[in-house]
Scaffold this active site. Structure first.
Site, PDB file in Angstrom:
ATOM      1  N   LYS A 135       9.095  -7.682  -1.581  1.00  0.00           N
ATOM      2  CA  LYS A 135       8.655  -6.502  -1.075  1.00  0.00           C
ATOM      3  C   LYS A 135       9.964  -5.478  -1.248  1.00  0.00           C
ATOM      4  O   LYS A 135       9.857  -4.406  -1.445  1.00  0.00           O
ATOM      5  CB  LYS A 135       8.259  -6.676   0.371  1.00  0.00           C
ATOM      6  CG  LYS A 135       8.062  -5.151   1.304  1.00  0.00           C
ATOM      7  CD  LYS A 135       6.826  -4.500   0.455  1.00  0.00           C
ATOM      8  CE  LYS A 135       6.808  -2.901   1.002  1.00  0.00           C
ATOM      9  NZ  LYS A 135       5.816  -2.161   0.543  1.00  0.00           N
ATOM     10  N   LEU A 172       0.720  -1.057   0.093  1.00  0.00           N
ATOM     11  CA  LEU A 172       0.151  -0.043   0.158  1.00  0.00           C
ATOM     12  C   LEU A 172       0.755   1.281   0.174  1.00  0.00           C
ATOM     13  O   LEU A 172       2.011   1.101   0.326  1.00  0.00           O
ATOM     14  CB  LEU A 172      -0.931   0.100   1.186  1.00  0.00           C
ATOM     15  CG  LEU A 172      -0.321   0.236   2.698  1.00  0.00           C
ATOM     16  CD1 LEU A 172      -0.170   1.749   2.794  1.00  0.00           C
ATOM     17  CD2 LEU A 172      -1.151  -0.212   3.455  1.00  0.00           C
ATOM     18  N   CYS A 222       9.412   3.959   4.910  1.00  0.00           N
ATOM     19  CA  CYS A 222       9.605   2.472   4.228  1.00  0.00           C
ATOM     20  C   CYS A 222      10.749   2.418   3.328  1.00  0.00           C
ATOM     21  O   CYS A 222      11.843   2.039   3.717  1.00  0.00           O
ATOM     22  CB  CYS A 222       8.231   2.391   3.289  1.00  0.00           C
ATOM     23  SG  CYS A 222       7.056   1.855   4.411  1.00  0.00           S
ATOM     24  N   ASN A 239      10.589  -1.798  -3.501  1.00  0.00           N
ATOM     25  CA  ASN A 239      11.047  -0.683  -2.754  1.00  0.00           C
ATOM     26  C   ASN A 239      12.484  -0.263  -3.103  1.00  0.00           C
ATOM     27  O   ASN A 239      12.695   1.001  -3.568  1.00  0.00           O
ATOM     28  CB  ASN A 239      10.937  -0.854  -1.268  1.00  0.00           C
ATOM     29  CG  ASN A 239       9.640  -0.754  -0.830  1.00  0.00           C
ATOM     30  OD1 ASN A 239       8.732  -0.214  -1.571  1.00  0.00           O
ATOM     31  ND2 ASN A 239       9.397  -0.433   0.653  1.00  0.00           N
ATOM     32  N   PHE A 261       7.443   8.069 -11.101  1.00  0.00           N
ATOM     33  CA  PHE A 261       8.424   7.836 -10.103  1.00  0.00           C
ATOM     34  C   PHE A 261       9.684   8.653 -10.775  1.00  0.00           C
ATOM     35  O   PHE A 261      10.777   8.094 -10.611  1.00  0.00           O
ATOM     36  CB  PHE A 261       8.626   6.557  -9.859  1.00  0.00           C
ATOM     37  CG  PHE A 261       8.117   6.233  -8.384  1.00  0.00           C
ATOM     38  CD1 PHE A 261       6.655   6.344  -8.098  1.00  0.00           C
ATOM     39  CD2 PHE A 261       9.041   5.851  -7.167  1.00  0.00           C
ATOM     40  CE1 PHE A 261       6.156   6.080  -6.929  1.00  0.00           C
ATOM     41  CE2 PHE A 261       8.290   5.645  -6.011  1.00  0.00           C
ATOM     42  CZ  PHE A 261       7.054   6.015  -5.684  1.00  0.00           C
ATOM     43  N   ARG A 307       8.250  10.613   9.138  1.00  0.00           N
ATOM     44  CA  ARG A 307       9.103   9.745   9.439  1.00  0.00           C
ATOM     45  C   ARG A 307      10.431  10.026   8.231  1.00  0.00           C
ATOM     46  O   ARG A 307       9.926   9.876   6.896  1.00  0.00           O
ATOM     47  CB  ARG A 307       8.917   8.237   9.547  1.00  0.00           C
ATOM     48  CG  ARG A 307       8.179   7.827  10.786  1.00  0.00           C
ATOM     49  CD  ARG A 307       7.663   6.587  10.652  1.00  0.00           C
ATOM     50  NE  ARG A 307       6.786   6.265   9.643  1.00  0.00           N
ATOM     51  CZ  ARG A 307       5.914   4.993   9.627  1.00  0.00           C
ATOM     52  NH1 ARG A 307       6.446   3.749  10.294  1.00  0.00           N
ATOM     53  NH2 ARG A 307       4.953   4.495   8.966  1.00  0.00           N
TER      54      ARG A 307
HETATM   55  P1  NAD Z   1       3.573   2.136  12.432  1.00  0.00           P
HETATM   56  O1  NAD Z   1       4.844   2.343  13.234  1.00  0.00           O
HETATM   57  O2  NAD Z   1       2.607   3.036  12.045  1.00  0.00           O
HETATM   58  O3  NAD Z   1       2.589   0.905  12.976  1.00  0.00           O
HETATM   59  C1  NAD Z   1       3.314  -0.184  13.833  1.00  0.00           C
HETATM   60  C2  NAD Z   1       2.311  -0.604  15.073  1.00  0.00           C
HETATM   61  O4  NAD Z   1       2.579  -1.741  15.580  1.00  0.00           O
HETATM   62  C3  NAD Z   1       2.538   0.682  16.128  1.00  0.00           C
HETATM   63  O5  NAD Z   1       1.094   1.253  16.187  1.00  0.00           O
HETATM   64  C4  NAD Z   1       2.791  -0.054  17.332  1.00  0.00           C
HETATM   65  O6  NAD Z   1       2.425   0.585  18.678  1.00  0.00           O
HETATM   66  C5  NAD Z   1       2.601  -1.398  17.022  1.00  0.00           C
HETATM   67  N1  NAD Z   1       3.006  -2.389  17.885  1.00  0.00           N
HETATM   68  C6  NAD Z   1       4.439  -2.514  18.178  1.00  0.00           C
HETATM   69  N2  NAD Z   1       4.650  -3.378  18.885  1.00  0.00           N
HETATM   70  C7  NAD Z   1       3.698  -4.225  18.952  1.00  0.00           C
HETATM   71  C8  NAD Z   1       3.375  -5.420  19.571  1.00  0.00           C
HETATM   72  N3  NAD Z   1       4.027  -6.137  20.386  1.00  0.00           N
HETATM   73  N4  NAD Z   1       1.931  -5.978  19.544  1.00  0.00           N
HETATM   74  C9  NAD Z   1       1.052  -4.979  18.886  1.00  0.00           C
HETATM   75  N5  NAD Z   1       1.351  -4.004  18.370  1.00  0.00           N
HETATM   76  C10 NAD Z   1       2.641  -3.500  18.427  1.00  0.00           C
HETATM   77  O7  NAD Z   1       4.167   1.539  11.167  1.00  0.00           O
HETATM   78  P2  NAD Z   1       3.630   1.016   9.564  1.00  0.00           P
HETATM   79  O8  NAD Z   1       3.934   2.146   8.633  1.00  0.00           O
HETATM   80  O9  NAD Z   1       2.347   0.485   9.867  1.00  0.00           O
HETATM   81  O10 NAD Z   1       4.662  -0.235   9.003  1.00  0.00           O
HETATM   82  C11 NAD Z   1       4.312  -1.511   9.828  1.00  0.00           C
HETATM   83  C12 NAD Z   1       5.166  -2.479   8.927  1.00  0.00           C
HETATM   84  O11 NAD Z   1       4.453  -2.590   7.532  1.00  0.00           O
HETATM   85  C13 NAD Z   1       6.509  -2.103   8.713  1.00  0.00           C
HETATM   86  O12 NAD Z   1       7.013  -3.458   8.380  1.00  0.00           O
HETATM   87  C14 NAD Z   1       6.649  -1.552   7.212  1.00  0.00           C
HETATM   88  O13 NAD Z   1       7.755  -1.534   6.628  1.00  0.00           O
HETATM   89  C15 NAD Z   1       5.257  -2.078   6.642  1.00  0.00           C
HETATM   90  N6  NAD Z   1       4.744  -1.402   5.421  1.00  0.00           N
HETATM   91  C16 NAD Z   1       4.213  -0.119   5.646  1.00  0.00           C
HETATM   92  C17 NAD Z   1       3.722   0.651   4.786  1.00  0.00           C
HETATM   93  C18 NAD Z   1       3.226   2.148   4.818  1.00  0.00           C
HETATM   94  O14 NAD Z   1       2.962   2.757   4.080  1.00  0.00           O
HETATM   95  N7  NAD Z   1       3.330   2.669   6.160  1.00  0.00           N
HETATM   96  C19 NAD Z   1       3.438   0.084   3.512  1.00  0.00           C
HETATM   97  C20 NAD Z   1       3.858  -1.343   3.203  1.00  0.00           C
HETATM   98  C21 NAD Z   1       4.352  -2.228   4.353  1.00  0.00           C
END
Ligand code: NAD
Length: 437
Positions: free
Chosen positions: A208, A150, A264, A212, A253, A334
């Site tokens: 993934k 996403l 990311c 990226n 891009f 971030r």
């Molecule tokens: P984020 O920091 O917004 O969310 C992570 C969440 O996990 C936080 O709310 C945190 O409180 C929670 N968390 C941490 N430890 C926990 C635990 N032990 N139990 C339950 N919850 C816990 O990060 P994000 O942007 O949502 O990214 C999450 C993952 O998805 C990463 O690996 C990122 O690389 C990947 N990702 C993100 C996106 C994006 O656009 N943000 C897209 C694709 C993939």
């Protein structure tokens, strides 16, 4: 299906709401009490277009709940792991402690037949380690990897209608059974004909970070061309248009500017390099070091350009920075290039005022030393230089003549090549941008 979503940040909160929208019974689990309280009240804890409406709609169905207690995940058949995998402090590698903690908390609640689905972006090999830990506690549960692609700003649409589904499955009947479970989870989007790539665990994890890395490389490629354009007097936006007509290259891009940031791309390419090193394959990814350097050099160049247009020094100069989010339509700061430039200019003696339509709260938390203003107009009041750092539509549409009445000096740096130079120059502005004269 009964689904748990563990980690309710930018990825997980949207995923949980979308799964409920698809008709599943969903519980989102997060350790952040504030986030869970907001989500329970059907309030989005961050800015994402379409999420507030989706939360309200799904909350009303009674199919979406949130909890800080992992016991709430018990009884769900599918558990999506969506926790963060940030960069380790002082290292390139990914910090997997949240993934480890989430699995530790989930293990006692797993039941035979459960499917644990990794969505977080992880170094290749992580899934295999997690699978081994699950097998010790609940051998009749299966781990699969289903990376998420996403884009923030389009997260709801991308989750409900992704470009593709990638399933990384273990070999044998468990993998096939888990595949059938995922097919049921995604039955509605799959019926739209969305392509599905079914592969092994290692490939799914690599897909993934490979995607990226490719995107980051494309951005840094055009930014390297911007450096050449700056050295020769050429125009990088025209160059991008011209090469982008080639369908093999494509125009998307290829927008030269301040480069990539966010939660990311930067950390993913660094973690990928670190993992390649551990695997003895570091040479294969040494080009990513250059991709990272080109990207960071743009931020330095932007500050240099500010100094240049301000007549050799920014000390004591009032500078308005439009944008704090790492990209428009997000409140995510971030590794934001905009804030990185704002902070650098402040450290070098400028009086910087930052504004952003959605990211002010996050920006103030991340950089409490910066000054903030509520609007572009308020930030620009009395400014000797305006810097467009995040290309929000409202900044693209700013009226040069009107803004000109507010500033002390009509100087603008277009860090995203998002403005029409002719219109700004016609209104008496000194217009400069990265990669063009
Ligand atoms: P984020 O920091 O917004 O969310 C992570 C969440 O996990 C936080 O709310 C945190 O409180 C929670 N968390 C941490 N430890 C926990 C635990 N032990 N139990 C339950 N919850 C816990 O990060 P994000 O942007 O949502 O990214 C999450 C993952 O998805 C990463 O690996 C990122 O690389 C990947 N990702 C993100 C996106 C994006 O656009 N943000 C897209 C694709 C993939």
């Amino acid at each position: 299906m009964r689904i748990s979503v563990i980690g309710c940040g930018y990825l997980g909160a949207v995923h949980a709401a979308c799964m409920a929208q698809l008709g599943h019974d969903v519980v989102g689990v997060d350790v952040d009490e504030k986030k869970v309280a907001l989500l329970t009240a059907a309030t989005a804890p961050f800015f994402e277009p379409g999420l507030p409406e989706l939360l309200a709609e799904t909350a009303a169905t009674g199919r979406l709940a949130f909890s800080t207690d992992m016991a709430a995940a018990r009884g769900a058949t599918v558990h999506f792991i969506c926790v963060g995998t940030p960069q380790k402090r002082g290292e390139n590698a990914a910090d997997l402690r949240f993934v480890d903690a989430a699995l530790d908390a989930l293990l006692p609640h797993l039941q035979p037949g459960d499917v644990v689905v990794g969505k977080s972006t992880v170094p290749v090999g992580t899934a295999e380690d997690l699978a081994a830990r699950i097998a010790e506690v609940e051998p009749a549960a299966t781990l699969v990897w289903n990376p998420e692609f996403l884009r923030e700003g389009f997260a709801v649409q991308d989750t409900l209608h992704p470009d593709r589904f990638v399933y990384g499955l273990p070999e044998g009947p468990d993998g096939q059974r888990a595949r059938a479970v995922l097919d049921e989870v995604y039955a509605i989007p799959l019926a739209e004909g969305i392509p599905q790539v079914v592969t092994d665990l290692a490939t799914a994890q690599l897909v993934k970070v490979a995607a990226n890395s490719f995107l980051a490389t494309k951005i840094s490629f055009i930014n390297a061309m911007a450096e050449l354009c700056e050295a020769t007097g050429a125009d990088v936006t025209e160059l991008a248009d011209a090469i982008g007509h080639d369908a093999r290259i494509g125009r998307r891009f290829l927008n030269a500017g301040l480069g990539f940031g966010g939660g990311c791309l930067p950390k993913d390419i660094r973690a990928f390099m670190a993992r390649a090193g551990e695997l003895g394959a570091d040479q294969a990814l040494s080009f990513l070091r250059e991709v990272d350097s080109i990207n960071l050099r743009r931020r330095v160049r932007m500050v240099d350009l500010a100094r240049e247009v301000c007549g050799g020094s920014i000390v004591g100069r009032r500078i308005a920075v439009l944008g704090a989010a790492f990209k428009p339509n997000s409140d995510d700061v971030r590794d934001s290039p905009a804030l990185s430039v704002a902070a650098q200019m402040r450290l070098q003696g400028a009086h910087v005022v930052v504004t952003d339509p959605e990211a002010m709260e996050n920006a103030e938390r991340a950089w409490p030393d910066l000054r903030f203003a509520e609007s572009a107009e308020a930030a620009a009041a009395g400014a000797e230089l305006v810097v467009l750092a995040t290309e929000w539509t409202q900044y693209r549409e700013l009226e040069p003549a009107h803004l000109g009445t507010l500033v002390a000096e009509r100087r603008i740096l277009d860090g995203r090549n998002a403005l029409d130079p002719a219109a700004w120059r016609a209104a008496g502005w000194t217009y400069r941008a990265l990669g063009r004269q």
